[in-house]
Design an enzyme around this catalytic site. Structure first.
Site, PDB file in Angstrom:
ATOM      1  N   CYS B  37       0.834  -1.202   0.000  1.00 47.41           N
ATOM      2  CA  CYS B  37       0.000   0.000   0.000  1.00 47.41           C
ATOM      3  C   CYS B  37       0.866   1.248   0.000  1.00 47.41           C
ATOM      4  O   CYS B  37       0.355   2.370  -0.049  1.00 47.41           O
ATOM      5  CB  CYS B  37      -0.928   0.016   1.204  1.00 47.41           C
ATOM      6  SG  CYS B  37      -1.899  -1.478   1.378  1.00 47.41           S
ATOM      7  N   CYS B 107      -3.040   9.233   5.856  1.00 46.92           N
ATOM      8  CA  CYS B 107      -1.728   9.137   6.505  1.00 46.92           C
ATOM      9  C   CYS B 107      -1.874   9.390   8.005  1.00 46.92           C
ATOM     10  O   CYS B 107      -1.178   8.784   8.818  1.00 46.92           O
ATOM     11  CB  CYS B 107      -0.752  10.145   5.905  1.00 46.92           C
ATOM     12  SG  CYS B 107      -0.738  10.164   4.105  1.00 46.92           S
TER      13      CYS B 107
END
Ligand SMILES: Cc1ncc(COP(=O)(O)O)c(C=O)c1O
Ligand code: FES
Lengths: 405, 139
Positions: B37, B107
Protein backbone atom coordinates in the site's frame (compact mmCIF):
# COMPACT_ATOMS: atom_id res chain seq x y z
CA UNK A 1 27.35 27.68 -10.75
CA UNK A 2 24.54 25.15 -10.76
CA UNK A 3 21.36 26.31 -12.38
CA UNK A 4 18.33 25.84 -10.11
CA UNK A 5 15.74 24.44 -10.10
CA UNK A 6 16.93 21.27 -11.79
CA UNK A 7 14.35 19.88 -14.19
CA UNK A 8 14.62 16.12 -14.70
CA UNK A 9 11.10 15.39 -15.85
CA UNK A 10 11.53 15.70 -19.61
CA UNK A 11 9.21 12.78 -20.29
CA UNK A 12 6.36 14.81 -18.87
CA UNK A 13 7.14 17.86 -20.92
CA UNK A 14 10.10 19.91 -22.13
CA UNK A 15 10.76 23.64 -22.06
CA UNK A 16 10.43 25.44 -25.37
CA UNK A 17 13.77 26.02 -26.99
CA UNK A 18 14.27 29.81 -27.22
CA UNK A 19 14.85 29.40 -30.96
CA UNK A 20 11.41 27.85 -31.22
CA UNK A 21 9.78 30.73 -29.39
CA UNK A 22 11.59 33.21 -31.58
CA UNK A 23 10.26 31.52 -34.71
CA UNK A 24 6.71 31.57 -33.36
CA UNK A 25 6.40 35.16 -32.21
CA UNK A 26 5.68 36.87 -35.56
CA UNK A 27 2.79 34.47 -36.11
CA UNK A 28 0.89 35.81 -33.13
CA UNK A 29 0.97 39.44 -34.16
CA UNK A 30 2.14 40.28 -37.68
CA UNK A 31 1.35 37.09 -39.56
CA UNK A 32 -1.79 36.15 -37.72
CA UNK A 33 -3.76 35.01 -40.75
CA UNK A 34 -5.94 31.95 -41.06
CA UNK A 35 -4.15 29.38 -43.18
CA UNK A 36 -7.48 28.56 -44.81
CA UNK A 37 -8.05 32.13 -46.03
CA UNK A 38 -7.31 31.74 -49.70
CA UNK A 39 -7.99 35.27 -50.88
CA UNK A 40 -5.51 37.61 -49.20
CA UNK A 41 -1.86 37.81 -48.20
CA UNK A 42 -2.60 37.18 -44.51
CA UNK A 43 -3.93 33.75 -45.38
CA UNK A 44 -1.19 33.09 -47.90
CA UNK A 45 1.52 33.88 -45.39
CA UNK A 46 -0.02 31.60 -42.81
CA UNK A 47 -0.44 28.83 -45.32
CA UNK A 48 3.13 29.18 -46.45
CA UNK A 49 4.37 28.98 -42.87
CA UNK A 50 2.28 25.87 -42.24
CA UNK A 51 3.57 24.25 -45.43
CA UNK A 52 7.12 24.95 -44.39
CA UNK A 53 6.54 23.51 -40.91
CA UNK A 54 4.90 20.46 -42.46
CA UNK A 55 8.09 19.85 -44.39
CA UNK A 56 10.21 20.26 -41.28
CA UNK A 57 8.05 17.81 -39.36
CA UNK A 58 7.95 15.30 -42.23
CA UNK A 59 11.68 15.43 -42.71
CA UNK A 60 12.38 14.47 -39.12
CA UNK A 61 10.56 11.15 -39.56
CA UNK A 62 11.33 10.50 -43.23
CA UNK A 63 7.75 11.13 -44.33
CA UNK A 64 6.18 13.05 -47.19
CA UNK A 65 4.73 16.41 -46.04
CA UNK A 66 1.32 15.34 -47.34
CA UNK A 67 1.35 12.53 -44.81
CA UNK A 68 1.41 14.90 -41.83
CA UNK A 69 -1.93 15.74 -40.19
CA UNK A 70 -1.62 18.47 -37.59
CA UNK A 71 -3.44 17.82 -34.31
CA UNK A 72 -3.63 19.35 -30.86
CA UNK A 73 -1.17 16.80 -29.48
CA UNK A 74 -0.54 13.12 -29.03
CA UNK A 75 -3.73 12.42 -27.12
CA UNK A 76 -5.71 13.59 -30.13
CA UNK A 77 -3.36 11.72 -32.48
CA UNK A 78 -3.87 8.49 -30.53
CA UNK A 79 -7.64 8.93 -30.58
CA UNK A 80 -7.76 9.84 -34.25
CA UNK A 81 -5.55 6.95 -35.29
CA UNK A 82 -7.36 4.24 -33.34
CA UNK A 83 -10.94 5.45 -33.64
CA UNK A 84 -10.31 6.62 -37.19
CA UNK A 85 -9.02 3.22 -38.31
CA UNK A 86 -11.77 1.42 -36.40
CA UNK A 87 -14.40 3.45 -38.26
CA UNK A 88 -12.71 3.44 -41.66
CA UNK A 89 -11.91 -0.28 -41.74
CA UNK A 90 -15.11 -1.51 -40.09
CA UNK A 91 -15.95 -3.67 -43.09
CA UNK A 92 -12.63 -5.44 -42.77
CA UNK A 93 -12.76 -6.28 -39.10
CA UNK A 94 -13.09 -5.01 -35.55
CA UNK A 95 -10.09 -6.40 -33.69
CA UNK A 96 -7.22 -4.30 -32.36
CA UNK A 97 -4.05 -5.48 -30.65
CA UNK A 98 -2.30 -3.25 -28.14
CA UNK A 99 -0.10 -3.58 -25.06
CA UNK A 100 -0.86 -3.00 -21.38
CA UNK A 101 2.02 -0.54 -20.93
CA UNK A 102 0.59 1.98 -23.41
CA UNK A 103 -0.25 5.53 -22.42
CA UNK A 104 -3.79 6.12 -21.15
CA UNK A 105 -4.58 7.97 -24.37
CA UNK A 106 -4.24 4.63 -26.16
CA UNK A 107 -5.61 2.32 -23.46
CA UNK A 108 -8.69 4.39 -22.73
CA UNK A 109 -9.36 4.83 -26.43
CA UNK A 110 -9.24 1.05 -26.78
CA UNK A 111 -11.66 0.71 -23.85
CA UNK A 112 -13.95 3.06 -25.71
CA UNK A 113 -13.66 0.93 -28.84
CA UNK A 114 -14.68 -2.11 -26.80
CA UNK A 115 -17.83 -0.30 -25.72
CA UNK A 116 -18.59 0.31 -29.38
CA UNK A 117 -18.43 -3.41 -30.05
CA UNK A 118 -14.79 -3.65 -31.02
CA UNK A 119 -12.51 -6.37 -29.70
CA UNK A 120 -9.16 -5.56 -28.17
CA UNK A 121 -6.27 -7.80 -27.16
CA UNK A 122 -3.99 -6.32 -24.52
CA UNK A 123 -0.59 -7.97 -24.75
CA UNK A 124 1.56 -8.10 -21.66
CA UNK A 125 5.26 -7.37 -21.61
CA UNK A 126 8.31 -9.24 -20.39
CA UNK A 127 10.24 -8.16 -17.29
CA UNK A 128 12.36 -5.86 -19.44
CA UNK A 129 9.26 -4.08 -20.76
CA UNK A 130 9.49 -5.50 -24.29
CA UNK A 131 6.67 -7.38 -25.96
CA UNK A 132 6.99 -10.97 -27.06
CA UNK A 133 6.84 -10.98 -30.87
CA UNK A 134 5.52 -14.53 -31.04
CA UNK A 135 2.70 -13.58 -28.73
CA UNK A 136 1.92 -10.66 -30.99
CA UNK A 137 1.79 -12.79 -34.09
CA UNK A 138 -0.31 -15.41 -32.34
CA UNK A 139 -2.83 -12.74 -31.34
CA UNK A 140 -3.57 -11.77 -34.93
CA UNK A 141 -6.99 -12.91 -36.15
CA UNK A 142 -8.69 -12.67 -39.53
CA UNK A 143 -10.62 -9.70 -38.12
CA UNK A 144 -7.55 -7.83 -36.87
CA UNK A 145 -7.33 -4.38 -38.43
CA UNK A 146 -4.77 -2.61 -36.27
CA UNK A 147 -1.73 -3.18 -34.11
CA UNK A 148 -1.24 -0.21 -31.77
CA UNK A 149 2.11 -0.41 -30.00
CA UNK A 150 4.08 2.52 -28.69
CA UNK A 151 7.54 3.28 -29.95
CA UNK A 152 9.03 4.12 -26.56
CA UNK A 153 7.46 4.00 -23.14
CA UNK A 154 6.96 7.19 -21.18
CA UNK A 155 7.74 5.72 -17.75
CA UNK A 156 10.70 3.44 -18.32
CA UNK A 157 11.85 4.61 -21.76
CA UNK A 158 11.89 1.09 -23.18
CA UNK A 159 11.90 1.02 -27.00
CA UNK A 160 9.77 -1.69 -28.61
CA UNK A 161 11.08 -3.66 -31.60
CA UNK A 162 9.08 -1.59 -34.09
CA UNK A 163 10.73 -2.99 -37.21
CA UNK A 164 9.93 -6.56 -36.24
CA UNK A 165 6.41 -5.51 -35.29
CA UNK A 166 5.86 -3.84 -38.64
CA UNK A 167 7.17 -6.91 -40.46
CA UNK A 168 4.60 -9.05 -38.68
CA UNK A 169 1.87 -6.50 -39.37
CA UNK A 170 2.76 -6.42 -43.07
CA UNK A 171 2.86 -10.16 -43.34
CA UNK A 172 -0.71 -10.36 -42.09
CA UNK A 173 -2.02 -7.29 -43.87
CA UNK A 174 -2.70 -5.46 -40.61
CA UNK A 175 -2.05 -1.74 -40.13
CA UNK A 176 0.55 -0.68 -37.58
CA UNK A 177 0.05 2.47 -35.52
CA UNK A 178 2.70 3.60 -33.09
CA UNK A 179 2.37 6.22 -30.37
CA UNK A 180 5.81 7.68 -31.00
CA UNK A 181 5.41 10.60 -28.61
CA UNK A 182 8.46 9.78 -26.52
CA UNK A 183 10.63 8.71 -29.43
CA UNK A 184 10.28 11.34 -32.15
CA UNK A 185 13.02 13.92 -31.76
CA UNK A 186 14.85 11.75 -29.24
CA UNK A 187 15.90 8.77 -31.34
CA UNK A 188 15.93 8.39 -35.13
CA UNK A 189 12.42 7.50 -36.27
CA UNK A 190 11.97 6.68 -39.95
CA UNK A 191 8.47 5.79 -41.08
CA UNK A 192 9.74 3.94 -44.15
CA UNK A 193 12.46 1.88 -42.51
CA UNK A 194 10.43 1.35 -39.36
CA UNK A 195 7.39 0.40 -41.41
CA UNK A 196 4.94 2.63 -39.58
CA UNK A 197 1.51 3.13 -41.13
CA UNK A 198 0.40 5.70 -38.58
CA UNK A 199 2.33 7.49 -35.86
CA UNK A 200 1.31 10.08 -33.27
CA UNK A 201 3.63 12.57 -31.63
CA UNK A 202 3.56 15.96 -29.96
CA UNK A 203 5.62 19.16 -29.95
CA UNK A 204 5.87 19.69 -26.20
CA UNK A 205 7.96 16.60 -25.64
CA UNK A 206 10.62 17.85 -28.04
CA UNK A 207 11.24 21.46 -27.01
CA UNK A 208 8.22 22.79 -28.90
CA UNK A 209 5.01 24.37 -27.60
CA UNK A 210 2.13 22.58 -25.89
CA UNK A 211 -1.14 21.98 -27.67
CA UNK A 212 0.18 20.97 -31.07
CA UNK A 213 1.15 17.62 -32.49
CA UNK A 214 0.88 15.47 -35.57
CA UNK A 215 -0.46 12.21 -36.84
CA UNK A 216 1.51 10.61 -39.61
CA UNK A 217 -0.81 8.80 -42.01
CA UNK A 218 0.87 6.76 -44.74
CA UNK A 219 -0.18 7.56 -48.31
CA UNK A 220 1.51 4.77 -50.25
CA UNK A 221 2.08 1.04 -49.78
CA UNK A 222 -0.51 0.94 -48.38
CA UNK A 223 -2.58 4.09 -48.62
CA UNK A 224 -4.07 4.55 -45.18
CA UNK A 225 -7.14 6.57 -44.31
CA UNK A 226 -8.78 7.47 -41.04
CA UNK A 227 -12.31 8.66 -40.47
CA UNK A 228 -12.25 12.15 -38.98
CA UNK A 229 -13.40 12.37 -35.38
CA UNK A 230 -14.52 15.99 -35.44
CA UNK A 231 -16.93 17.47 -37.92
CA UNK A 232 -16.16 20.83 -39.44
CA UNK A 233 -14.41 22.60 -42.25
CA UNK A 234 -12.57 19.60 -43.59
CA UNK A 235 -9.05 20.82 -42.92
CA UNK A 236 -6.04 18.52 -43.10
CA UNK A 237 -7.29 16.51 -46.07
CA UNK A 238 -10.59 16.00 -44.37
CA UNK A 239 -9.11 14.07 -41.49
CA UNK A 240 -8.96 16.82 -38.90
CA UNK A 241 -11.16 19.88 -39.00
CA UNK A 242 -10.35 23.08 -37.15
CA UNK A 243 -8.46 26.28 -37.90
CA UNK A 244 -4.79 25.49 -37.79
CA UNK A 245 -2.77 26.64 -34.80
CA UNK A 246 -0.30 28.52 -36.99
CA UNK A 247 2.11 29.81 -34.32
CA UNK A 248 2.11 26.40 -32.66
CA UNK A 249 2.71 24.63 -35.93
CA UNK A 250 5.54 27.01 -36.81
CA UNK A 251 7.12 26.28 -33.44
CA UNK A 252 6.58 22.55 -33.88
CA UNK A 253 8.32 22.70 -37.27
CA UNK A 254 11.26 24.57 -35.82
CA UNK A 255 11.48 22.13 -32.91
CA UNK A 256 11.57 19.21 -35.36
CA UNK A 257 14.30 20.86 -37.38
CA UNK A 258 16.42 21.44 -34.28
CA UNK A 259 15.95 17.86 -33.16
CA UNK A 260 16.93 16.57 -36.58
CA UNK A 261 20.09 18.65 -36.66
CA UNK A 262 21.12 18.28 -33.04
CA UNK A 263 19.84 14.85 -32.02
CA UNK A 264 23.14 13.10 -32.50
CA UNK A 265 25.28 15.52 -30.52
CA UNK A 266 22.55 16.03 -27.88
CA UNK A 267 22.20 12.29 -27.39
CA UNK A 268 25.90 11.73 -26.96
CA UNK A 269 26.02 14.27 -24.18
CA UNK A 270 22.70 13.41 -22.55
CA UNK A 271 23.21 9.66 -22.54
CA UNK A 272 26.63 10.11 -20.95
CA UNK A 273 25.00 12.15 -18.18
CA UNK A 274 22.20 9.63 -17.81
CA UNK A 275 24.72 6.82 -17.49
CA UNK A 276 26.66 8.77 -14.91
CA UNK A 277 23.51 9.34 -12.89
CA UNK A 278 22.34 5.76 -13.22
CA UNK A 279 25.69 4.22 -12.38
CA UNK A 280 26.07 6.40 -9.31
CA UNK A 281 22.55 5.74 -8.03
CA UNK A 282 22.91 2.01 -8.72
CA UNK A 283 25.70 2.03 -6.16
CA UNK A 284 23.07 2.58 -3.51
CA UNK A 285 22.27 -0.71 -1.84
CA UNK A 286 18.97 -2.31 -2.91
CA UNK A 287 18.37 -0.05 -5.87
CA UNK A 288 17.03 -1.46 -9.10
CA UNK A 289 16.94 -0.06 -12.62
CA UNK A 290 13.53 -0.73 -14.16
CA UNK A 291 13.14 -1.91 -17.74
CA UNK A 292 15.60 -2.86 -20.44
CA UNK A 293 18.81 -0.85 -20.28
CA UNK A 294 19.73 -1.88 -23.79
CA UNK A 295 16.55 -1.04 -25.69
CA UNK A 296 15.90 2.31 -24.16
CA UNK A 297 15.72 6.04 -24.80
CA UNK A 298 19.04 7.72 -24.13
CA UNK A 299 17.73 10.26 -21.63
CA UNK A 300 15.60 8.21 -19.23
CA UNK A 301 16.36 6.20 -16.14
CA UNK A 302 13.74 4.66 -13.89
CA UNK A 303 15.08 3.39 -10.59
CA UNK A 304 13.46 1.83 -7.52
CA UNK A 305 15.03 2.45 -4.15
CA UNK A 306 13.67 -0.39 -2.10
CA UNK A 307 12.26 0.33 1.38
CA UNK A 308 11.69 4.03 0.76
CA UNK A 309 8.51 5.46 -0.69
CA UNK A 310 8.71 7.58 -3.83
CA UNK A 311 6.75 10.62 -2.78
CA UNK A 312 8.53 10.80 0.54
CA UNK A 313 11.77 10.56 -1.37
CA UNK A 314 10.92 13.37 -3.76
CA UNK A 315 9.96 15.57 -0.86
CA UNK A 316 13.59 15.55 0.19
CA UNK A 317 14.65 17.57 -2.81
CA UNK A 318 11.66 18.64 -4.84
CA UNK A 319 12.18 22.32 -4.19
CA UNK A 320 15.36 22.04 -6.21
CA UNK A 321 15.00 18.91 -8.32
CA UNK A 322 11.92 17.93 -10.31
CA UNK A 323 11.47 14.23 -11.04
CA UNK A 324 8.44 11.95 -10.96
CA UNK A 325 7.53 8.73 -9.20
CA UNK A 326 5.41 5.67 -9.85
CA UNK A 327 4.23 5.75 -6.27
CA UNK A 328 0.50 5.82 -5.62
CA UNK A 329 1.00 8.54 -3.02
CA UNK A 330 1.66 10.98 -5.85
CA UNK A 331 -1.61 10.25 -7.56
CA UNK A 332 -5.25 10.49 -6.64
CA UNK A 333 -5.68 6.75 -7.04
CA UNK A 334 -4.25 4.36 -4.51
CA UNK A 335 -2.67 2.26 -7.23
CA UNK A 336 1.01 2.57 -8.05
CA UNK A 337 2.17 2.76 -11.69
CA UNK A 338 0.44 0.19 -13.89
CA UNK A 339 3.43 0.27 -16.23
CA UNK A 340 5.88 -0.83 -13.54
CA UNK A 341 3.43 -3.47 -12.37
CA UNK A 342 3.15 -4.73 -15.95
CA UNK A 343 6.93 -5.25 -15.87
CA UNK A 344 6.32 -7.55 -12.93
CA UNK A 345 7.44 -5.24 -10.15
CA UNK A 346 5.76 -5.80 -6.84
CA UNK A 347 3.70 -2.94 -5.50
CA UNK A 348 6.43 -2.20 -2.98
CA UNK A 349 9.04 -1.60 -5.69
CA UNK A 350 6.59 0.37 -7.81
CA UNK A 351 5.96 2.63 -4.82
CA UNK A 352 9.70 3.14 -4.47
CA UNK A 353 10.44 4.28 -8.00
CA UNK A 354 11.73 7.53 -9.39
CA UNK A 355 11.87 8.48 -13.06
CA UNK A 356 14.72 10.71 -14.14
CA UNK A 357 14.25 12.32 -17.55
CA UNK A 358 17.20 14.37 -18.72
CA UNK A 359 17.10 16.95 -21.46
CA UNK A 360 18.83 19.31 -23.82
CA UNK A 361 19.62 21.84 -21.12
CA UNK A 362 20.68 19.44 -18.36
CA UNK A 363 24.21 20.10 -17.14
CA UNK A 364 26.80 17.88 -15.53
CA UNK A 365 26.77 20.03 -12.38
CA UNK A 366 23.05 19.42 -12.10
CA UNK A 367 23.56 15.67 -12.39
CA UNK A 368 26.31 15.70 -9.78
CA UNK A 369 24.05 17.61 -7.43
CA UNK A 370 21.17 15.23 -8.10
CA UNK A 371 23.31 12.19 -7.32
CA UNK A 372 24.32 13.77 -4.05
CA UNK A 373 20.81 14.79 -3.02
CA UNK A 374 19.09 11.55 -3.98
CA UNK A 375 21.71 9.45 -2.22
CA UNK A 376 21.47 11.61 0.89
CA UNK A 377 17.68 11.47 0.97
CA UNK A 378 17.51 7.71 0.40
CA UNK A 379 19.84 7.23 3.36
CA UNK A 380 17.89 9.72 5.50
CA UNK A 381 14.62 7.93 4.80
CA UNK A 382 16.01 4.46 5.27
CA UNK A 383 17.08 5.44 8.75
CA UNK A 384 13.43 5.99 9.50
CA UNK A 385 12.07 3.08 7.46
CA UNK A 386 10.83 0.12 9.49
CA UNK A 387 11.18 -2.02 6.37
CA UNK A 388 14.84 -1.15 6.01
CA UNK A 389 15.41 -2.12 9.62
CA UNK A 390 13.65 -5.44 9.09
CA UNK A 391 15.67 -6.05 5.95
CA UNK A 392 18.90 -5.31 7.77
CA UNK A 393 17.89 -7.71 10.53
CA UNK A 394 17.35 -10.38 7.91
CA UNK A 395 13.64 -10.65 8.56
CA UNK A 396 11.46 -12.27 5.90
CA UNK A 397 8.93 -9.59 5.19
CA UNK A 398 6.69 -11.87 3.18
CA UNK A 399 6.00 -13.77 6.38
CA UNK A 400 4.64 -10.75 8.20
CA UNK A 401 0.88 -10.43 8.29
CA UNK A 402 0.39 -6.91 7.06
CA UNK A 403 -2.75 -5.02 7.88
CA UNK A 404 -3.95 -4.25 4.36
CA UNK A 405 -6.38 -1.43 3.94
CA UNK B 1 0.52 19.97 -4.03
CA UNK B 2 2.80 21.78 -1.66
CA UNK B 3 3.51 20.81 1.93
CA UNK B 4 2.87 22.85 5.04
CA UNK B 5 5.82 24.24 6.97
CA UNK B 6 5.10 21.84 9.82
CA UNK B 7 5.12 18.78 7.56
CA UNK B 8 8.41 19.89 6.07
CA UNK B 9 9.86 20.45 9.52
CA UNK B 10 8.89 17.00 10.81
CA UNK B 11 10.14 15.47 7.59
CA UNK B 12 13.53 17.18 7.73
CA UNK B 13 13.99 16.91 11.50
CA UNK B 14 11.84 14.00 12.56
CA UNK B 15 11.34 13.66 16.30
CA UNK B 16 11.86 10.33 18.01
CA UNK B 17 12.99 8.14 15.14
CA UNK B 18 14.13 4.82 16.49
CA UNK B 19 13.44 1.49 18.02
CA UNK B 20 12.53 0.44 21.54
CA UNK B 21 13.16 -3.03 22.89
CA UNK B 22 9.93 -4.77 22.02
CA UNK B 23 10.69 -7.72 24.27
CA UNK B 24 10.28 -5.50 27.33
CA UNK B 25 7.00 -5.82 29.13
CA UNK B 26 6.45 -2.11 29.43
CA UNK B 27 6.95 -1.47 25.69
CA UNK B 28 3.99 -1.55 23.34
CA UNK B 29 4.54 -1.86 19.58
CA UNK B 30 2.11 -1.05 16.80
CA UNK B 31 2.88 -1.98 13.20
CA UNK B 32 0.28 -0.87 10.67
CA UNK B 33 -0.03 -0.51 6.91
CA UNK B 34 1.57 -2.72 4.28
CA UNK B 35 4.46 -2.35 1.85
CA UNK B 36 2.11 -2.95 -1.10
CA UNK B 37 0.00 0.00 0.00
CA UNK B 38 3.05 2.23 0.06
CA UNK B 39 2.87 2.91 3.76
CA UNK B 40 4.07 1.07 6.85
CA UNK B 41 4.22 2.70 10.23
CA UNK B 42 5.75 1.32 13.38
CA UNK B 43 5.08 3.19 16.58
CA UNK B 44 6.29 2.19 20.02
CA UNK B 45 5.57 3.43 23.52
CA UNK B 46 7.46 2.77 26.72
CA UNK B 47 5.41 3.14 29.89
CA UNK B 48 6.90 4.08 33.24
CA UNK B 49 5.76 1.36 35.63
CA UNK B 50 5.78 3.67 38.63
CA UNK B 51 3.85 6.63 37.23
CA UNK B 52 1.88 4.99 34.40
CA UNK B 53 3.04 7.73 32.08
CA UNK B 54 4.43 7.18 28.60
CA UNK B 55 8.08 7.83 29.18
CA UNK B 56 9.31 7.38 25.64
CA UNK B 57 7.86 6.97 22.16
CA UNK B 58 9.62 6.07 18.92
CA UNK B 59 8.57 5.57 15.33
CA UNK B 60 9.79 4.38 11.99
CA UNK B 61 7.72 5.03 8.90
CA UNK B 62 7.86 3.99 5.26
CA UNK B 63 5.58 6.37 3.42
CA UNK B 64 5.06 9.84 2.10
CA UNK B 65 6.13 13.02 3.85
CA UNK B 66 2.73 13.42 5.49
CA UNK B 67 2.88 9.91 6.91
CA UNK B 68 6.34 10.58 8.32
CA UNK B 69 5.21 13.89 9.80
CA UNK B 70 2.05 12.34 11.28
CA UNK B 71 4.02 9.67 13.09
CA UNK B 72 6.69 12.09 14.24
CA UNK B 73 4.02 14.38 15.67
CA UNK B 74 2.22 11.44 17.28
CA UNK B 75 5.34 10.42 19.21
CA UNK B 76 5.70 13.97 20.49
CA UNK B 77 2.13 14.04 21.68
CA UNK B 78 2.37 10.61 23.30
CA UNK B 79 5.23 11.44 25.61
CA UNK B 80 4.13 12.37 29.10
CA UNK B 81 0.56 11.14 28.62
CA UNK B 82 -1.02 8.21 30.44
CA UNK B 83 -2.02 5.30 28.28
CA UNK B 84 -5.66 6.26 28.67
CA UNK B 85 -4.99 9.84 27.68
CA UNK B 86 -3.10 8.59 24.63
CA UNK B 87 -6.25 6.87 23.46
CA UNK B 88 -7.88 10.24 22.96
CA UNK B 89 -5.47 11.32 20.22
CA UNK B 90 -7.63 11.71 17.16
CA UNK B 91 -6.38 11.65 13.59
CA UNK B 92 -8.22 14.90 12.88
CA UNK B 93 -6.09 16.64 15.51
CA UNK B 94 -3.07 15.57 13.48
CA UNK B 95 -4.70 16.77 10.27
CA UNK B 96 -5.35 20.14 11.83
CA UNK B 97 -1.93 20.53 13.42
CA UNK B 98 -0.09 19.59 10.21
CA UNK B 99 -2.54 21.23 7.82
CA UNK B 100 -2.91 18.05 5.80
CA UNK B 101 -4.94 18.23 2.59
CA UNK B 102 -7.85 15.77 2.15
CA UNK B 103 -5.82 13.28 0.08
CA UNK B 104 -3.42 12.92 2.99
CA UNK B 105 -5.99 12.24 5.70
CA UNK B 106 -5.35 8.51 5.48
CA UNK B 107 -1.73 9.14 6.50
CA UNK B 108 -3.02 10.59 9.77
CA UNK B 109 -5.46 7.70 10.18
CA UNK B 110 -2.50 5.41 9.96
CA UNK B 111 -0.84 7.26 12.83
CA UNK B 112 -3.96 6.98 14.97
CA UNK B 113 -4.16 3.28 14.16
CA UNK B 114 -0.51 2.83 15.08
CA UNK B 115 -1.11 4.46 18.47
CA UNK B 116 -4.06 2.16 19.15
CA UNK B 117 -2.12 -0.89 18.03
CA UNK B 118 0.78 0.04 20.30
CA UNK B 119 -1.56 0.54 23.25
CA UNK B 120 -3.25 -2.80 22.69
CA UNK B 121 0.10 -4.52 22.45
CA UNK B 122 1.05 -2.95 25.77
CA UNK B 123 -2.27 -3.93 27.33
CA UNK B 124 -2.03 -7.54 26.23
CA UNK B 125 1.51 -7.81 27.53
CA UNK B 126 0.30 -6.52 30.87
CA UNK B 127 -2.66 -8.85 31.13
CA UNK B 128 -5.32 -6.37 30.17
CA UNK B 129 -7.91 -6.93 27.52
CA UNK B 130 -7.30 -5.50 24.06
CA UNK B 131 -9.64 -2.62 23.28
CA UNK B 132 -11.96 -3.10 20.30
CA UNK B 133 -11.85 -0.02 18.10
CA UNK B 134 -14.76 0.92 15.86
CA UNK B 135 -13.98 1.18 12.17
CA UNK B 136 -10.28 0.83 12.70
CA UNK B 137 -8.08 -0.64 10.01
CA UNK B 138 -5.94 -2.38 12.60
CA UNK B 139 -6.48 -6.09 12.34
C1 LIG C 1 3.42 8.01 -24.75
C2 LIG C 1 2.55 9.22 -24.68
N1 LIG C 1 1.44 9.29 -25.43
C3 LIG C 1 0.62 10.35 -25.39
C4 LIG C 1 0.88 11.44 -24.58
C5 LIG C 1 -0.07 12.61 -24.57
O1 LIG C 1 0.47 13.68 -25.27
P1 LIG C 1 -0.23 15.11 -25.31
O2 LIG C 1 0.11 15.73 -24.01
O3 LIG C 1 0.40 15.83 -26.44
O4 LIG C 1 -1.68 14.91 -25.51
C6 LIG C 1 2.01 11.41 -23.78
C7 LIG C 1 2.33 12.54 -22.87
O5 LIG C 1 1.98 12.56 -21.71
C8 LIG C 1 2.87 10.28 -23.83
O6 LIG C 1 3.96 10.21 -23.07
S1 FES D 1 1.65 7.26 2.81
FE1 FES D 1 0.75 7.27 0.82
S2 FES D 1 -0.14 9.21 0.77
FE2 FES D 1 0.78 9.23 2.71
Amino acid sequence: MIKFPIYLDHNATTPCDPRVVEAMIPYFTDHFGNAASRNHPFGWQAEEAVDYAREQVAKLIGADPKEIIFTSGATEGDNLAIKGVFDMYASKGNHIITVNTEHKAVLDTCKHIEKLGGEVTYLSVKADGLIDLQELEAAIRPTTILIAIMYANNEVGVIQPVREISRIARKHGVLFFSDATQAVGKVPVDVIQDGLDLAAFTAHKMYGPKGVGALYVRRKNPRVKVTSQMDGGGHERGMRSGTLNVPGIVGFGKACELCRLEMESDNKRISALRDKLENALSQIEESYVNGSREHRLPHVSNISFKYVEGEGLMMGFNKEIAVSSGSACTSASLEPSYVLKALGLGDDLAHSSLRFGLGRFTTEEQIDYTIEQVTKTVNHLREMSPLWEMFKEGMDMDKIEWAHH
Amino acid sequence: MSYSEKVIDHYSNPKNVGTLDKSKKNVGTGLVGAPECGDVMRLQIEVDDATGLIRDAKFKTFGCGSAIASSSLATEWLKGKTVDEALSIDNMDIVEELNLPPVKIHCSVLAEDAIKAAINDYRIKNNMEAIKFEGSVVH
